[in-house]
Design an enzyme around this catalytic site. Sequence first.
Site, PDB file in Angstrom:
ATOM      1  N   HIS A 115       0.854  -1.186   0.000  1.00  0.00           N
ATOM      2  CA  HIS A 115       0.000   0.000   0.000  1.00  0.00           C
ATOM      3  C   HIS A 115       0.890   1.235   0.000  1.00  0.00           C
ATOM      4  O   HIS A 115       1.592   1.500   0.970  1.00  0.00           O
ATOM      5  CB  HIS A 115      -0.895  -0.018   1.255  1.00  0.00           C
ATOM      6  CG  HIS A 115      -1.987   0.995   1.233  1.00  0.00           C
ATOM      7  ND1 HIS A 115      -3.305   0.660   1.430  1.00  0.00           N
ATOM      8  CD2 HIS A 115      -1.977   2.325   1.024  1.00  0.00           C
ATOM      9  CE1 HIS A 115      -4.053   1.758   1.359  1.00  0.00           C
ATOM     10  NE2 HIS A 115      -3.258   2.779   1.110  1.00  0.00           N
ATOM     11  N   HIS A 153      -1.807   4.542  11.443  1.00  0.00           N
ATOM     12  CA  HIS A 153      -0.519   5.223  11.566  1.00  0.00           C
ATOM     13  C   HIS A 153      -0.612   6.465  12.438  1.00  0.00           C
ATOM     14  O   HIS A 153      -1.694   6.983  12.704  1.00  0.00           O
ATOM     15  CB  HIS A 153       0.031   5.588  10.187  1.00  0.00           C
ATOM     16  CG  HIS A 153      -0.686   6.713   9.496  1.00  0.00           C
ATOM     17  ND1 HIS A 153      -1.961   6.621   9.027  1.00  0.00           N
ATOM     18  CD2 HIS A 153      -0.283   7.964   9.185  1.00  0.00           C
ATOM     19  CE1 HIS A 153      -2.330   7.744   8.453  1.00  0.00           C
ATOM     20  NE2 HIS A 153      -1.327   8.598   8.541  1.00  0.00           N
ATOM     21  N   GLU A 195      -3.696  16.213   9.643  1.00  0.00           N
ATOM     22  CA  GLU A 195      -4.539  15.902   8.496  1.00  0.00           C
ATOM     23  C   GLU A 195      -5.988  16.317   8.748  1.00  0.00           C
ATOM     24  O   GLU A 195      -6.669  15.764   9.601  1.00  0.00           O
ATOM     25  CB  GLU A 195      -4.497  14.396   8.210  1.00  0.00           C
ATOM     26  CG  GLU A 195      -3.092  13.839   8.004  1.00  0.00           C
ATOM     27  CD  GLU A 195      -3.075  12.330   7.912  1.00  0.00           C
ATOM     28  OE1 GLU A 195      -4.156  11.712   8.003  1.00  0.00           O
ATOM     29  OE2 GLU A 195      -1.982  11.757   7.762  1.00  0.00           O
ATOM     30  N   TYR A 204     -16.163   7.151   1.675  1.00  0.00           N
ATOM     31  CA  TYR A 204     -14.725   7.005   1.846  1.00  0.00           C
ATOM     32  C   TYR A 204     -14.445   5.600   2.370  1.00  0.00           C
ATOM     33  O   TYR A 204     -15.056   5.160   3.342  1.00  0.00           O
ATOM     34  CB  TYR A 204     -14.212   8.069   2.814  1.00  0.00           C
ATOM     35  CG  TYR A 204     -12.730   8.022   3.075  1.00  0.00           C
ATOM     36  CD1 TYR A 204     -11.813   8.157   2.038  1.00  0.00           C
ATOM     37  CD2 TYR A 204     -12.238   7.854   4.370  1.00  0.00           C
ATOM     38  CE1 TYR A 204     -10.457   8.134   2.277  1.00  0.00           C
ATOM     39  CE2 TYR A 204     -10.881   7.825   4.618  1.00  0.00           C
ATOM     40  CZ  TYR A 204      -9.988   7.966   3.565  1.00  0.00           C
ATOM     41  OH  TYR A 204      -8.635   7.928   3.807  1.00  0.00           O
ATOM     42  N   HIS A 220      -7.256  14.673  12.243  1.00  0.00           N
ATOM     43  CA  HIS A 220      -6.327  13.826  12.982  1.00  0.00           C
ATOM     44  C   HIS A 220      -5.023  14.611  13.098  1.00  0.00           C
ATOM     45  O   HIS A 220      -4.278  14.739  12.134  1.00  0.00           O
ATOM     46  CB  HIS A 220      -6.122  12.488  12.255  1.00  0.00           C
ATOM     47  CG  HIS A 220      -7.408  11.751  12.037  1.00  0.00           C
ATOM     48  ND1 HIS A 220      -7.857  11.415  10.783  1.00  0.00           N
ATOM     49  CD2 HIS A 220      -8.341  11.328  12.906  1.00  0.00           C
ATOM     50  CE1 HIS A 220      -9.023  10.782  10.894  1.00  0.00           C
ATOM     51  NE2 HIS A 220      -9.337  10.718  12.173  1.00  0.00           N
ATOM     52  N   HIS A 265      -4.591   7.015  14.008  1.00  0.00           N
ATOM     53  CA  HIS A 265      -5.894   6.932  13.347  1.00  0.00           C
ATOM     54  C   HIS A 265      -5.803   5.888  12.258  1.00  0.00           C
ATOM     55  O   HIS A 265      -4.740   5.342  11.965  1.00  0.00           O
ATOM     56  CB  HIS A 265      -6.325   8.282  12.786  1.00  0.00           C
ATOM     57  CG  HIS A 265      -5.319   8.921  11.879  1.00  0.00           C
ATOM     58  ND1 HIS A 265      -4.199   9.571  12.345  1.00  0.00           N
ATOM     59  CD2 HIS A 265      -5.247   9.013  10.522  1.00  0.00           C
ATOM     60  CE1 HIS A 265      -3.494  10.041  11.338  1.00  0.00           C
ATOM     61  NE2 HIS A 265      -4.105   9.695  10.207  1.00  0.00           N
TER      62      HIS A 265
END
Length: 451
Positions: free
Chosen positions: A304, A347, A353, A362, A377, A383
């Site tokens: 990813h 992470h 963010e 989403y 966040h 989160h």
Amino acid sequence: MNVQNAPDPETSARTGPPATYMPGFGNDFETEALEEALPQGQNSPQKCAYGLYAEQLSGTPFTAPRGQNERTWCYRIRPSVRHQSRWVKTGIPGWKTAPHVVEDVISLGQYRWDPVPVPDDELTFLTGMRTMTTAGDVNMQVGMAAHVYLATASMVDDYFYSADSELLVVPQAGRLRFHTEMGVMDVEPQEIAILPRGMVFRAEVLEGPARGFVCENYGAKFDLPSRGPIGANCLANPRDFKTPVAAFEDRETPSRITIKWCGQFHVTEIDHSPLDVVAWHGNYAPCKYDLRTFSPVGAMLFDHPDPSIFTVLTAPSGVEGTANIDFVLFRDRWTVAEHTFRPPWYHKNIMSELMGNIHGIYDAKPKGFVPGGISLHNMMLPHGPDGPAFEHASQAYLQPEKLADTMSFMFETRFPQHLTRFAAEEAPLQDDYVECWDGLEKKFDGSPGVK
């Protein structure tokens, strides 16, 4: 150079020109609303055509490196110094500027809001501005603020410019028309507009009520990110950024200009429209961009990638590779990686963010993060996907899958984002947001599990 003539200014004064734009981001343009209004071979001639005045608008220091130097020569009916009398201090109560730390408001946490409702009151793009977070220090020209705009009425003979910042406008509902010194731009959901620092404009509501997001950038202006190993294609392409052609207002009517300067607002009254640029040439201009032209890239086999691969625009800081602001887009796309957890991973991040949902679902938050909604966040706070999203992605049969009907974005900054009192007490905060991770139970049993 790209030369275009604008529509007749008599008709454009109230209705604006049709959607005619010049392509390119950061390119040098020239455009004139009247033929031969632009001088050839000389920026500031002794006498300009039509009795115009030559004036330069500089978006960077004069001695900035050639590839970063931005300025535009404007040929206008009056020099802009005649667009002001005495400044009188005023206020826009909902608009806050960093540093803005409210003592009894806690910004440490994971936060999410439902869409801010649009009231029945008459609100313009300015008076309907509601600041959610601030970061950095406007006096040091670093950081940003994130706003929600709520607009039900047009700005009529009412103009604005920010000496503090450039404005990145992200519509979520309704349509706006920005009448700027350089021309006219119409924007709608799934498009963005960039209004440079020092650019005078007024906002007209074409379809309302209008709601959206604004990233106010105090620092170095937004630019396209370097593609690195990606090469010459994909992500956002310069040709898809559209700059308006010249259009001007020659109207003798009582008008007012509001300026934002070092976090304070001042107003001046004049007897004419300040949007009187008949022709211009340069590379410092407003633009719009259709987010549906953004070409995402991703992993073709496994793993990813970091969300930085979805960066549309970046505003650099003084630290290489660390942005003052990144504008990141999560739009519809194919996911094809195998043996890979596909939603965003858990992470903690040095960046802060703030996300907004333009439309759709989403993938990391299939419930609760609705169109018009916002999440925050902050730096170094963990989160990631909620419980149901984790379970679904962990058990899913991996085959090529189209993430459709989705478009969310992120304003990401190196600075902590501080909540305003509006965000903490008036905006529709989801008090139970942190409970979305309650279903993440201990699964450790001491066995090796998947090999």
